[in-house]
Design an enzyme around this catalytic site. Structure first.
Site, PDB file in Angstrom:
ATOM      1  N   ASP A   1      -1.616   6.806 -16.309  1.00  0.00           N
ATOM      2  CA  ASP A   1      -0.263   6.885 -16.873  1.00  0.00           C
ATOM      3  C   ASP A   1      -0.170   7.938 -17.974  1.00  0.00           C
ATOM      4  OD1 ASP A   1       0.925   5.052 -15.275  1.00  0.00           O
ATOM      5  OD2 ASP A   1       1.147   3.470 -16.767  1.00  0.00           O
TER       6      ASP A   1
ATOM      7  N   ASP B   1     -10.851  -1.605 -18.259  1.00  0.00           N
ATOM      8  CA  ASP B   1     -10.098  -0.701 -19.120  1.00  0.00           C
ATOM      9  C   ASP B   1     -10.870   0.597 -19.313  1.00  0.00           C
ATOM     10  OD1 ASP B   1      -8.022  -2.430 -19.347  1.00  0.00           O
ATOM     11  OD2 ASP B   1      -8.454  -3.092 -21.384  1.00  0.00           O
TER      12      ASP B   1
ATOM     13  N   ASP C   1     -12.253   2.224 -21.637  1.00  0.00           N
ATOM     14  CA  ASP C   1     -13.454   2.349 -22.469  1.00  0.00           C
ATOM     15  C   ASP C   1     -14.577   1.428 -22.016  1.00  0.00           C
ATOM     16  OD1 ASP C   1     -11.661   0.294 -23.331  1.00  0.00           O
ATOM     17  OD2 ASP C   1     -12.918  -0.037 -25.086  1.00  0.00           O
TER      18      ASP C   1
ATOM     19  N   ASP D   1      -2.369 -10.097 -19.225  1.00  0.00           N
ATOM     20  CA  ASP D   1      -3.586 -10.731 -18.718  1.00  0.00           C
ATOM     21  C   ASP D   1      -3.569 -12.244 -18.936  1.00  0.00           C
ATOM     22  OD1 ASP D   1      -3.682 -10.449 -21.460  1.00  0.00           O
ATOM     23  OD2 ASP D   1      -5.464  -9.185 -21.474  1.00  0.00           O
TER      24      ASP D   1
END
Length: 532
Positions: A136, A195, A197, A289
């Protein structure tokens, strides 16, 4: 002579009037204090004491359950069947289920290579895994770099798809939902989210997917976070203490007792059927989540937490980024509690005992009470009782309850136990933002859906700017946080008053807490990564 007499008389009259006004104000204040201020503060104090006892009881019970299971070797995963996959002579790799790996990202210049490389390095038959990079990014340069990285892995035979959207509607939830609409994604039986990282070990899928494959009632298997930059600075060390408690106690307890806990949004494997039955991803709160986890649990799906399965990731090391993250993590659950209260109460698929656990323990105590009481008790009631000495906080509470709560939280990170005083002061400062965010979520005010992506620095976090590099007036202005500064000044004033006139001797704690607020208000915590 007559003139002098007149001036002296008027002067005495004026002083007398001043004294009379001061006495009147003091008298009025005395009545207001007795009739309104003291009763209100006493009631407010008792409310905070009740909330603290609720939190203390919850923490002790969770710790006892986890300790009992640890001592007797009753790990949550032992109740489920686990058989590793093996290549079949006739069927080959088709015995392995088809797995989709989603890697959402947004302008992740520093970490995109690490995350994509880790996802592509997972040990799983190449024809039974699909990597989906959901980008994105709004920076065209970063977009180009991410796409080139995906093409590089595709040239090595990895089944990787680079997906972009023309808008950021729904943020992460919107990206994940859009990613599942592709035909190749619909063919997958399980979906894994990492994610940007996060760097999973190659055996992540071999340790998680067999649980889902052999236990049809399981909808989610969640791994634990391991922090690669916890030693960067004091702020990351203190964050590690808080998150270790969350993973070692809260997540473990939820998995042991009700096979339910809040999905951490990453480092977890979902059964596609569970995700679909729960209604898929929704962007109605900033904790998509947790929203998905609650809805899936209400459909009867069970969750498994693997505390031994650790996935490397990065903690925010810049204070501003951490503030935004904590706002999202505090506001979202409160808002979700507001939206789902009636839905949970009306649910017919789970027991009343589990509904009580979700509403009272999971949401009310841990996501609302814990955020509010930390600030209101230690940063409002304590200084207020110095100015209003008629209200006294019971000694048993200040000594025993507060100490036990602190020790229970800190025990999850033995190596940082000597930092417990700094951790208490740091958490009390952050409680200001968490309490504010909790009320924003409960009452759905302006910032309820604010989403600021937590910036990551990857290897760049090891290159810190020197004080000379950042010592410009513009930069200093950016560092100032007025809310923390104002609270710090008020607490410092209360500490001085307690030292001079008080009888409860809270001034040592108040001085330390005031200094913590002021230091963090001036931005002198965390790291500052060079922009060069």
């Amino acid at each position: 002579m007559e003139k002098l007499f007149t001036v002296a008389y008027l002067s005495e009259l004026f002083v007398g009037a001043q004294d009379d006004i001061a006495e009147q104000i003091e008298l009025i204040w005395g009545h207001i204090k007795v009739l309104l201020v003291v009763p209100f503060l006493r009631i407010f104090m008792y409310i905070n004491l009740v909330m603290s006892i609720m939190l203390f009881t919850e923490m002790v019970y969770m710790a006892v359950v986890v300790a009992f299971n640890t001592l007797f070797g009753k790990k949550p995963e032992q109740r489920y069947k686990f058989e590793p996959f093996e290549d079949d002579a006739e069927l080959g790799s088709s015995v392995y289920p088809l797995v989709l790996v989603q890697v959402p990202m947004y302008n992740e210049k520093e970490v995109y290579k690490l995350s994509i490389g880790a996802a592509c390095g997972l040990s799983w038959p190449s024809d039974r895994i699909v990597i989906q990079v959901l980008d994105d990014s709004t920076d065209p340069l970063i977009k180009g770099m991410v796409e080139m990285e995906c093409e590089s892995w595709a040239s090595k035979g990895i089944n990787i798809h680079y997906q972009v959207r023309d808008n950021r509607k729904g943020y992460k939830a919107g990206a994940l939902k859009e990613g599942l609409k592709h035909d190749y994604a619909k063919q997958c039986e399980y979906v894994v989210i990492f994610d940007a990282d996060f760097q999973p070990e190659p055996d992540f899928l071999t340790q998680t997917v067999p649980y889902l494959h052999h236990n049809s009632e399981l909808g989610l298997v969640q791994g634990r976070w391991k922090f690669v930059n916890s030693n960067d600075c004091l702020m990351t060390r203190l964050q590690e203490m808080s998150l270790n408690y969350h993973f070692k106690v809260e997540q473990e307890y939820g998995s042991i007792t009700f096979a339910f806990f809040g999905f951490n949004g990453t480092a977890g494997v979902w059964r596609m059927a569970a995700l679909d039955e729960a209604g898929g991803w929704k962007d109605r709160t900033t904790v998509e989540d947790m929203d998905l986890a609650v809805r899936a649990s209400l459909k009867g799906w069970k969750f498994l937490y693997l505390g031994s399965l650790k996935v490397k990731n990065e903690l925010p090391s810049v204070f501003t980024a951490y503030r935004y993250q904590q706002h999202r993590w505090s506001c979202g659950p409160a808002n979700l509690f507001r939206k789902m209260f009636c839905e949970i109460m009306r649910n017919q698929k789970v027991t009343w005992w589990k509904k009580l656990y979700v509403l009272y323990s999971f949401f009310f105590v841990r996501k609302i009470v814990s955020h509010i009481v930390t600030f209101t008790l230690y940063c409002v009631v304590f200084p207020a009782t110095i100015l209003i000495p008629e209200v006294m906080i019971p000694r048993w509470f200040t000594v025993y309850i507060g100490t036990m709560i602190t020790l229970l939280c800190a025990v999850g990170t033995p190596r940082s136990f000597y930092l417990v005083v700094f951790w208490v002061l740091f958490e009390n400062v952050m409680s200001l933002h968490r309490a504010k965010a909790t009320f924003i979520g409960l009452f759905e005010t302006q910032r309820v859906n604010e989403w600021v992506v937590t910036e990551k620095h990857g290897d760049a976090s090891k290159v810190k700017a020197t004080p000379q590099q950042s010592l410009s007036w513009f930069r200093i202005g950016e560092r100032i946080h007025m809310l923390e500064l104002c609270v710090g000044i008020v607490l410092f004033g209360c500490a001085c008053y307690d030292l001079a006139y008080g009888k409860y001797h809270y001034y040592i704690y108040l001085y330390l807490q005031a200094i913590a607020f002021i230091i963090m208000g001036c931005g002198y915590i965390g790291t500052e990564v060079s922009s060069s």
